[in-house]
Scaffold this motif. Structure first.
Motif, PDB file in Angstrom:
ATOM      1  N   ARG A  91       0.837  -1.194   0.000  1.00  0.00           N
ATOM      2  CA  ARG A  91       0.000   0.000   0.000  1.00  0.00           C
ATOM      3  C   ARG A  91       0.878   1.253   0.000  1.00  0.00           C
ATOM      4  O   ARG A  91       1.666   1.477   0.919  1.00  0.00           O
ATOM      5  CB  ARG A  91      -0.913   0.029   1.219  1.00  0.00           C
ATOM      6  CG  ARG A  91      -1.836   1.241   1.287  1.00  0.00           C
ATOM      7  CD  ARG A  91      -2.736   1.182   2.499  1.00  0.00           C
ATOM      8  NE  ARG A  91      -3.611   0.020   2.479  1.00  0.00           N
ATOM      9  CZ  ARG A  91      -4.486  -0.275   3.455  1.00  0.00           C
ATOM     10  NH1 ARG A  91      -4.549   0.497   4.519  1.00  0.00           N
ATOM     11  NH2 ARG A  91      -5.235  -1.357   3.350  1.00  0.00           N
ATOM     12  N   GLY A  92       0.785   2.030  -1.019  1.00  0.00           N
ATOM     13  CA  GLY A  92       1.560   3.263  -1.107  1.00  0.00           C
ATOM     14  C   GLY A  92       2.985   3.080  -1.587  1.00  0.00           C
ATOM     15  O   GLY A  92       3.744   4.045  -1.673  1.00  0.00           O
ATOM     16  N   ALA A  93       3.390   1.846  -1.900  1.00  0.00           N
ATOM     17  CA  ALA A  93       4.751   1.619  -2.395  1.00  0.00           C
ATOM     18  C   ALA A  93       4.935   2.309  -3.742  1.00  0.00           C
ATOM     19  O   ALA A  93       4.039   2.300  -4.589  1.00  0.00           O
ATOM     20  CB  ALA A  93       5.018   0.119  -2.529  1.00  0.00           C
ATOM     21  N   ARG A  94       6.113   2.922  -3.922  1.00  0.00           N
ATOM     22  CA  ARG A  94       6.411   3.648  -5.160  1.00  0.00           C
ATOM     23  C   ARG A  94       7.611   3.006  -5.832  1.00  0.00           C
ATOM     24  O   ARG A  94       8.636   2.772  -5.193  1.00  0.00           O
ATOM     25  CB  ARG A  94       6.699   5.123  -4.852  1.00  0.00           C
ATOM     26  CG  ARG A  94       5.511   5.869  -4.251  1.00  0.00           C
ATOM     27  CD  ARG A  94       5.912   7.263  -3.811  1.00  0.00           C
ATOM     28  NE  ARG A  94       6.861   7.201  -2.706  1.00  0.00           N
ATOM     29  CZ  ARG A  94       7.833   8.079  -2.504  1.00  0.00           C
ATOM     30  NH1 ARG A  94       8.018   9.071  -3.366  1.00  0.00           N
ATOM     31  NH2 ARG A  94       8.638   7.963  -1.470  1.00  0.00           N
ATOM     32  N   TYR A  95       7.499   2.744  -7.136  1.00  0.00           N
ATOM     33  CA  TYR A  95       8.554   2.052  -7.874  1.00  0.00           C
ATOM     34  C   TYR A  95       8.957   2.823  -9.126  1.00  0.00           C
ATOM     35  O   TYR A  95       8.152   3.586  -9.688  1.00  0.00           O
ATOM     36  CB  TYR A  95       8.075   0.663  -8.293  1.00  0.00           C
ATOM     37  CG  TYR A  95       7.809  -0.276  -7.140  1.00  0.00           C
ATOM     38  CD1 TYR A  95       8.849  -0.767  -6.358  1.00  0.00           C
ATOM     39  CD2 TYR A  95       6.509  -0.673  -6.834  1.00  0.00           C
ATOM     40  CE1 TYR A  95       8.617  -1.639  -5.306  1.00  0.00           C
ATOM     41  CE2 TYR A  95       6.261  -1.550  -5.780  1.00  0.00           C
ATOM     42  CZ  TYR A  95       7.316  -2.020  -5.023  1.00  0.00           C
ATOM     43  OH  TYR A  95       7.079  -2.878  -3.983  1.00  0.00           O
ATOM     44  N   PRO A  96      10.183   2.608  -9.592  1.00  0.00           N
ATOM     45  CA  PRO A  96      10.599   3.208 -10.863  1.00  0.00           C
ATOM     46  C   PRO A  96       9.753   2.669 -12.020  1.00  0.00           C
ATOM     47  O   PRO A  96       9.184   1.577 -11.936  1.00  0.00           O
ATOM     48  CB  PRO A  96      12.065   2.771 -11.005  1.00  0.00           C
ATOM     49  CG  PRO A  96      12.500   2.411  -9.627  1.00  0.00           C
ATOM     50  CD  PRO A  96      11.280   1.863  -8.950  1.00  0.00           C
ATOM     51  N   ALA A  97       9.693   3.427 -13.090  1.00  0.00           N
ATOM     52  CA  ALA A  97       8.930   3.014 -14.262  1.00  0.00           C
ATOM     53  C   ALA A  97       9.440   1.674 -14.783  1.00  0.00           C
ATOM     54  O   ALA A  97      10.644   1.447 -14.880  1.00  0.00           O
ATOM     55  CB  ALA A  97       9.048   4.076 -15.356  1.00  0.00           C
ATOM     56  N   GLY A  98       8.513   0.771 -15.069  1.00  0.00           N
ATOM     57  CA  GLY A  98       8.858  -0.517 -15.637  1.00  0.00           C
ATOM     58  C   GLY A  98       9.171  -1.610 -14.634  1.00  0.00           C
ATOM     59  O   GLY A  98       9.364  -2.764 -15.024  1.00  0.00           O
ATOM     60  N   TYR A  99       9.209  -1.267 -13.338  1.00  0.00           N
ATOM     61  CA  TYR A  99       9.534  -2.288 -12.338  1.00  0.00           C
ATOM     62  C   TYR A  99       8.266  -2.905 -11.767  1.00  0.00           C
ATOM     63  O   TYR A  99       7.351  -2.201 -11.346  1.00  0.00           O
ATOM     64  CB  TYR A  99      10.347  -1.699 -11.191  1.00  0.00           C
ATOM     65  CG  TYR A  99      10.669  -2.720 -10.114  1.00  0.00           C
ATOM     66  CD1 TYR A  99      11.656  -3.668 -10.316  1.00  0.00           C
ATOM     67  CD2 TYR A  99       9.949  -2.757  -8.923  1.00  0.00           C
ATOM     68  CE1 TYR A  99      11.932  -4.636  -9.358  1.00  0.00           C
ATOM     69  CE2 TYR A  99      10.225  -3.706  -7.950  1.00  0.00           C
ATOM     70  CZ  TYR A  99      11.215  -4.642  -8.171  1.00  0.00           C
ATOM     71  OH  TYR A  99      11.481  -5.595  -7.218  1.00  0.00           O
ATOM     72  N   THR A 100       8.227  -4.233 -11.720  1.00  0.00           N
ATOM     73  CA  THR A 100       7.125  -4.962 -11.110  1.00  0.00           C
ATOM     74  C   THR A 100       7.688  -5.919 -10.074  1.00  0.00           C
ATOM     75  O   THR A 100       8.495  -6.797 -10.414  1.00  0.00           O
ATOM     76  CB  THR A 100       6.332  -5.768 -12.156  1.00  0.00           C
ATOM     77  OG1 THR A 100       5.829  -4.879 -13.158  1.00  0.00           O
ATOM     78  CG2 THR A 100       5.169  -6.492 -11.495  1.00  0.00           C
ATOM     79  N   PRO A 101       7.329  -5.766  -8.798  1.00  0.00           N
ATOM     80  CA  PRO A 101       7.884  -6.655  -7.768  1.00  0.00           C
ATOM     81  C   PRO A 101       7.383  -8.086  -7.927  1.00  0.00           C
ATOM     82  O   PRO A 101       6.291  -8.330  -8.445  1.00  0.00           O
ATOM     83  CB  PRO A 101       7.373  -6.032  -6.464  1.00  0.00           C
ATOM     84  CG  PRO A 101       6.130  -5.299  -6.860  1.00  0.00           C
ATOM     85  CD  PRO A 101       6.385  -4.784  -8.250  1.00  0.00           C
TER      86      PRO A 101
END
Length: 211
Positions: A91-101
């Motif tokens: 919830r609320g996690a922010r990632y660089p463009a193109g990254y999927t955990p």
């Protein structure tokens, strides 16, 4: 990768006492002084007095944090190094463009990709020796200011010869991991494969008769 920021993120928290562990080589004294002889008591204390041995349950001498870089000849020692922090949840996690955990929660994503570390002592010298450890280096997951941190420490390693040495940590991940705390790859992500996680941290072993 963000080694500088994670070391200064939450200095007052007990588990972040290791965030400066990878700052090897930073001079703190203004004048040249003889190296400090290690205390007979093996407990490693953080600047705020936290006992770093009891925190993850380590009986051997911890080496790596700025205040804990000396040992006696013949002592086994445990290498500890900078903790890794992530967003508390998806919830609320922010990632660089193109990254999927790979896992919804950022810390679970990191743990699922961690393969281990390689500790290289006296790198680049004729005394160079490497030791490999698996995911068991994660001794504890704890929270500071609602951010989970993975606290790292190796299994005991054999003593080194009397005198100065260096110890360097390389980490291995099965794939890229991003912490969920921001969108800047160089600050918020660790690459897949093996990469240098710490600098060449100076340590020293003293003869038993010292002090």
């Amino acid at each position: 990768m963000r080694p500088t920021r994670i070391r200064s993120a939450v200095l007052s928290a007990a588990l972040v006492l290791m965030l400066a562990a990878a700052c090897g080589g930073v001079a703190q004294a203004r004048t040249v002084q003889a190296p400090a002889v290690p205390p007979v008591d093996r407990n490693c204390l953080s600047p705020d007095g936290t006992n770093l041995n009891t925190f993850p349950g380590i009986s051997e001498r911890i080496m790596g944090p700025p205040a804990c870089r000396e040992a006696f000849a013949g002592e086994q020692w445990v290498r500890s190094f900078a903790s890794w922090g992530t967003a508390a949840s998806s919830r609320g996690a922010r990632y660089p463009a193109g990254y999927t955990p790979s896992e919804p929660n950022p810390m679970d994503d990191f743990l699922s990709k961690l393969e281990g570390v390689r500790v290289v002592n006296d790198i680049g010298t004729d005394r160079e020796e490497a030791f490999t450890f698996g995911p068991e280096i994660v001794r504890r997951i704890a929270f500071a200011d609602r951010i989970p941190f993975a606290f790292f420490a190796t299994s005991p390693m054999p003593p080194l010869s009397v005198g100065p040495h260096t110890t360097t940590v390389f980490m291995s991940l099965s794939a890229e991991h991003c912490d969920g705390l921001g969108r800047v790859r160089i600050e918020n992500c660790l690459p897949g494969g093996e990469f240098r996680y710490t600098g060449d941290t100076p340590i020293r072993f003293f003869p038993r008769s010292a002090g």
